[in-house]
Design a protein around this motif. Structure first.
Motif, PDB file in Angstrom:
ATOM      1  N   VAL A 154       0.829  -1.213  -0.071  1.00 37.46           N
ATOM      2  CA  VAL A 154      -0.311  -0.051  -0.123  1.00 37.46           C
ATOM      3  C   VAL A 154       0.936   1.361  -0.129  1.00 37.46           C
ATOM      4  N   LEU A 168      -0.806  -2.134  -7.468  1.00 39.13           N
ATOM      5  CA  LEU A 168      -2.315  -2.056  -7.298  1.00 39.13           C
ATOM      6  C   LEU A 168      -3.019  -1.097  -8.525  1.00 39.13           C
ATOM      7  N   LEU A 183      -6.813  -5.702  -5.279  1.00 35.85           N
ATOM      8  CA  LEU A 183      -7.074  -4.281  -4.741  1.00 35.85           C
ATOM      9  C   LEU A 183      -7.017  -3.259  -5.987  1.00 35.85           C
ATOM     10  N   LYS A 231     -10.498  -3.642  -7.468  1.00 35.58           N
ATOM     11  CA  LYS A 231     -11.338  -2.766  -6.711  1.00 35.58           C
ATOM     12  C   LYS A 231     -11.238  -1.350  -7.351  1.00 35.58           C
ATOM     13  N   LYS A 232     -10.061  -0.840  -7.360  1.00 36.74           N
ATOM     14  CA  LYS A 232      -9.679   0.674  -7.785  1.00 36.74           C
ATOM     15  C   LYS A 232     -10.311   0.814  -9.316  1.00 36.74           C
TER      16      LYS A 232
END
Length: 348
Positions: free
Chosen positions: A137, A179, A207, A210-211
């Protein structure tokens, strides 16, 4: 022994030790939104407690420590703390460099210290996916502002004919996409272009998906769990690879796969950390930052994989060029650079 030199070295040590300890406080400020709250205006610790809902005694120590490090400003006349415009941009602005994210990354990889220490003795690797989630992250948050600032305004225009292809509608592969920030940036800027992002790390791909859904671009951006040696698809107009070739145990295999997957007139955009060919020229703050990250992340990950390479974050242009040439590419040039990155245009 020169006592003045001893004193000078100890001064450097105190600065480093203080910065190391302060990293935790920066991350606390990041997680609790304290920088964004302070950007709203000056506040005493008591006022800041009312604004944030945090305990005033903790905030007092945090604010004073941040001011001692120059991350926060202090007015002795009023006892209030604040952020200058420049501090707010670096620490609290979503379009700024997101300095706290870098500390998040470092604290994340330091949690693997005992494993890395043992790896020094054994030569074993520590894979990317074995690190704390803060590494994944934090890296995305740290790198994204640089990509926002450079990818569309500077790096794509520096490539021969690529902007026109993307505008008309092109097929793009984004390898080691993490990501997915780079994939989304490209798709949002070129709505006729389709992007396939790939990464071997399953959690990152989850992730990224999802983005993409949040950004509303799933009709032209997809993500797959695959390595740079096994990603799917062929006839790509553009293959992108950001700050990851040097992390691979088999960069040569990745380069060969890229050559197979490119269209005959396709382009490989390769972005790597900035490094000089002379080792001693990398003995500077940026080089120190990269060597530390390379010791904990890049080299251990490469050694955890098959291939026999461990280029490291400070490999430099010559080492990268050698891999590219061995893979059969005939055209290689430095298209752009920043204080943090080297940008290469590669063609079959």
């Amino acid at each position: 022994m020169n006592q003045d030199k001893v004193t000078e070295f100890l001064g450097r040590f105190v600065a480093d030790l203080g910065a190391t300890g302060a990293a935790g406080s920066v991350v606390i400020g990041h997680r609790l939104g304290l920088y964004r709250a302070l950007a709203e205006g000056p506040a005493t610790p008591g006022q800041f407690a009312e604004r944030t809902g945090c305990h005033p005694r903790y905030l007092t120590e945090w604010l004073r420590g941040q001011a001692a490090g120059g991350y926060v400003s202090y007015d002795p006349a009023t006892g209030a703390f604040s952020l200058t415009e420049e501090q707010a941009y670096c620490l609290a602005d979503p379009n700024g460099p997101d300095v706290p994210a870098a500390f998040l990354t470092v604290l994340g990889y330091l949690r693997a210290e005992s494993r890395i220490t043992e790896a020094f003795r054994t030569g074993a690797g520590v894979a990317w996916h074995e690190h704390d989630e803060d590494v994944f992250v934090g890296c995305d948050a740290f790198y994204r502002p640089g990509y926002v600032a450079e990818l569309i305004p500077s790096w794509i225009p520096a490539l021969d004919g690529v902007d026109a292809k993307l505008t008309a509608g092109a097929r793009v592969a984004d390898l080691g996409c993490g990501l997915g920030s780079s994939s989304l940036l490209l798709a949002e800027s070129y709505p006729r272009t389709t992007v396939v992002g790939s990464d071997y790390h399953a959690e990152s791909i989850e992730l990224a998906r999802k983005k993409a859904a949040e950004a509303g671009v799933t009709d032209r951006v997809t993500f797959e769990e695959a390595s740079a040696q096994t990603f799917s698809g062929t006839n790509y107009d553009l293959v992108m690879m950001f700050d990851c070739l040097h992390d691979m145990g088999d960069p040569l295999g990745a380069a060969r796969r890229v050559r197979e997957a490119l269209a005959p007139d396709g382009t490989w955009l390769l972005v790597e950390p900035f490094a000089s060919e002379k080792v001693e020229d990398n003995f500077n703050p940026v080089g120190r930052l990269y060597y530390s990250g390379s010791t904990f992340l890049c080299v251990p990950n490469a050694l955890s994989q098959q291939g026999g390479h461990a280029l490291g974050a400070q490999a430099g242009e010559a080492a990268v060029h050698q891999v590219i040439a061995e893979a059969g590419f005939t055209r290689f040039r430095r298209a752009a650079e920043t204080p943090f990155n080297l940008v290469f245009e590669i063609r079959p």
